[in-house]
Design a protein around this motif. Structure first.
Motif, PDB file in Angstrom:
ATOM      1  N   LEU A  44     -42.726  -6.912 -26.759  1.00  0.00           N
ATOM      2  CA  LEU A  44     -42.619  -8.286 -26.273  1.00  0.00           C
ATOM      3  C   LEU A  44     -43.880  -9.108 -26.571  1.00  0.00           C
ATOM      4  N   LEU A  45     -44.954  -8.392 -26.913  1.00  0.00           N
ATOM      5  CA  LEU A  45     -46.219  -9.099 -27.145  1.00  0.00           C
ATOM      6  C   LEU A  45     -46.159  -9.854 -28.478  1.00  0.00           C
ATOM      7  N   PRO A  46     -46.849 -11.016 -28.566  1.00  0.00           N
ATOM      8  CA  PRO A  46     -46.824 -11.761 -29.827  1.00  0.00           C
ATOM      9  C   PRO A  46     -47.324 -10.877 -30.967  1.00  0.00           C
ATOM     10  N   GLY A  47     -46.602 -10.807 -32.044  1.00  0.00           N
ATOM     11  CA  GLY A  47     -46.975  -9.992 -33.216  1.00  0.00           C
ATOM     12  C   GLY A  47     -46.826  -8.509 -32.947  1.00  0.00           C
ATOM     13  N   LYS A  48     -46.120  -8.158 -31.851  1.00  0.00           N
ATOM     14  CA  LYS A  48     -45.908  -6.749 -31.470  1.00  0.00           C
ATOM     15  C   LYS A  48     -47.223  -5.971 -31.508  1.00  0.00           C
ATOM     16  N   ARG A  49     -48.244  -6.585 -30.872  1.00  0.00           N
ATOM     17  CA  ARG A  49     -49.571  -5.965 -30.870  1.00  0.00           C
ATOM     18  C   ARG A  49     -49.552  -4.634 -30.117  1.00  0.00           C
ATOM     19  N   GLY A 105     -53.852   3.013 -31.128  1.00  0.00           N
ATOM     20  CA  GLY A 105     -52.657   2.965 -31.966  1.00  0.00           C
ATOM     21  C   GLY A 105     -51.483   2.352 -31.226  1.00  0.00           C
ATOM     22  N   ARG A 106     -50.416   2.036 -31.943  1.00  0.00           N
ATOM     23  CA  ARG A 106     -49.215   1.483 -31.298  1.00  0.00           C
ATOM     24  C   ARG A 106     -48.401   2.637 -30.698  1.00  0.00           C
TER      25      ARG A 106
END
Ligand code: SF4
Length: 466
Positions: A428-433, A447-448
């Motif tokens: 949901l974070l901008p740019g899928k950070r 890491g993601r």
């Protein structure tokens, strides 16, 4: 220099912010590992020698009481006076009394971690006896009021420009950064001290039980001058430094210089077997050995941790450690540093004062791999971390985090949710950070998270393997 392991967090932050020191330490450590690998690779039977040395040390530790008695009586037969020091305070008093008895107002010292451990320099200075460090690195850190930052290379964190400025400020000489000129300045400064000192203090790399003598290994000849020019020589050694006999010594002399400095052999191997013989016209009139316990008997009583007493202080584990390479030696807050320091600090100082030290490790195992005695430092650090937790000395947030983890790990639904949520949230974070972790991300990348969650992924892997 105000150094206590209690302030380790502060020291680590300071060290991480000091880029010149980080670079100097990392470069020096990398060069040392490369030279060690080159030399070790060229020594035939390296692995066999390692095993031999390990078995010798194991035997010594298992029968330490017998070896100590043998060492004491053979030293006495050679005219060496042997003193037993239960702790740092008694070691300081013994050395102080010998200095007063021989009328020394100044003593020369060769590099000795054991005397650093007991705080001998400060004690001597408080009692009106000037201690002068004569190893070049030790001399530099003493002029700066610091403690060593490496077991073998005390001034490893300093550049030659730093050393030039120290000599200019403290010795009143003209600034130079030329290594030959810097060495000459130190030589002139120390020569007069050697000639006028009544007493010399050294450590001991090895105490040789059957022959009743000690061995001091070095490269600069300052130890030889320390043990032979003054009228009185005092060696302070930990009780664990014994080896059975002279026949065992060559094995250690093979491993030590290669692991410590990447040399095939050390420049000087001094074997001290008593006062100067009559008519020889040289050598000290009195030789004393102070055998220091200071917690070693307690460590010996632990069947696992006893292995840390095998250490021959070569410093190779420091050079290979990714944590030491980033924070240097001062961040450990005491005279022992790096992986072996992390294991020794809580054992010597207790779980309260040394509580942070076992955590200064990534447990990657590089220390065990390079250690000439194959000491399993990561295993010992885990045990010591466990002891810190059991003694209720771990940090408040760490305790809360572990309690939360234990709560989630014991409840599958909760566990699934907490491993699923971060992956979904970051979508949901901008740019899928990556999932934000304030504080943690200030110094490292995160890491993601996998958006499917660990449990799902694991089941999928299992199905695939079936
Ligand atoms: S633990 Fe091993 S590698 Fe580290 S200083 Fe001691 S002997 Fe050397």
């Amino acid at each position: 220099m105000d150094k206590t392991p209690k302030k380790i967090k502060k020291y680590v932050r300071q060290a991480l912010a000091d880029m010149p020191v980080r670079t100097a330490v990392a470069n020096a450590a990398e060069t040392s590992v490369a030279s060690r690998d080159k030399i070790a690779g060229g020594i035939p039977y390296w692995e066999l020698v390692r095993r031999k040395v390990r078995s010798i040390k194991k035997d010594v530790l298992e029968h330490l009481d017998e070896y100590l008695i043998e060492f004491e009586s053979n030293c006495q037969a050679n005219g060496i006076k042997v003193h037993w020091a239960r702790d740092g305070a008694s070691a300081r008093e013994i050395v102080g009394k010998i200095a007063r008895d021989c009328g020394a107002s100044m003593v020369v010292k060769s590099k000795s971690l054991t005397t650093e451990e007991v705080g001998l320099n400060a004690y001597l200075a408080e009692n009106g006896i000037e201690p002068v460090e004569t190893d070049l690195g030790e001399c530099i850190v003493q002029l700066l009021g610091q403690i060593p930052s490496h077991l073998v290379a005390p001034a490893l964190h300093l550049s030659r420009q730093d050393i030039g400025r120290v000599f200019q400020d403290k010795l009143g000489v003209e600034y130079t950064e030329d290594p030959a000129e810097l060495t000459e300045i130190a030589r002139v400064h120390l020569r007069q001290k050697f000639l006028s000192a009544r007493m010399g203090i050294s450590g001991a790399n090895f105490g040789i039980a059957r022959e009743g003598c000690i061995c001091v290994v070095e490269n600069e000849c300052n130890a030889r001058l320390t043990v032979s020019l003054p009228k009185v020589h005092v060696a302070v050694m930990g009780v664990e430094k014994l080896i059975p006999d002279m026949a065992a010594l060559p094995y250690f002399l093979k491993l030590l210089p290669a692991s410590a400095t990447g040399q095939k052999s050390s420049s000087y191997v001094n074997i001290i077997g008593g006062p100067g013989r009559e008519g020889a016209g040289e050598g000290p009139q009195e030789v004393h050995v102070v055998l220091l316990d200071n917690g070693r008997s307690r460590i010996l009583g632990d069947g696992q941790l006893r292995e840390t007493l095998m250490c021959i202080r070569c410093g190779a584990c420091l050079n290979s450690c990714p944590v030491y390479r980033q924070i240097g030696g001062h961040a450990y807050g005491w005279v022992y540093m790096g992986p072996i320091g992390s294991a020794l600090i809580p054992q010597y100082l207790g779980e309260k004062e040394g509580r942070y030290a076992p955590s200064l490790s990534s447990l990657c195992g590089a220390c065990r791999e390079i250690c000439p005695l194959e000491i399993n430092i990561p295993r010992h650090l885990l045990k010591l971390r466990n002891k810190v937790v059991r003694a209720k000395q771990s940090g408040f947030f760490e305790r809360i985090a572990m309690k939360l983890w234990a709560f989630a790990a014991a409840r599958p639904l909760v566990y699934r949710f907490v491993t699923w949520f971060p992956g979904k949230f970051q979508m949901l974070l901008p740019g899928k950070r990556a999932f934000p972790a304030p504080g943690y991300m200030g110094r490292r990348a995160i890491g993601r998270f996998d958006s499917k969650g660990f449990a799902k992924r694991f089941r999928r892997m299992e199905r695939k393997n079936d």
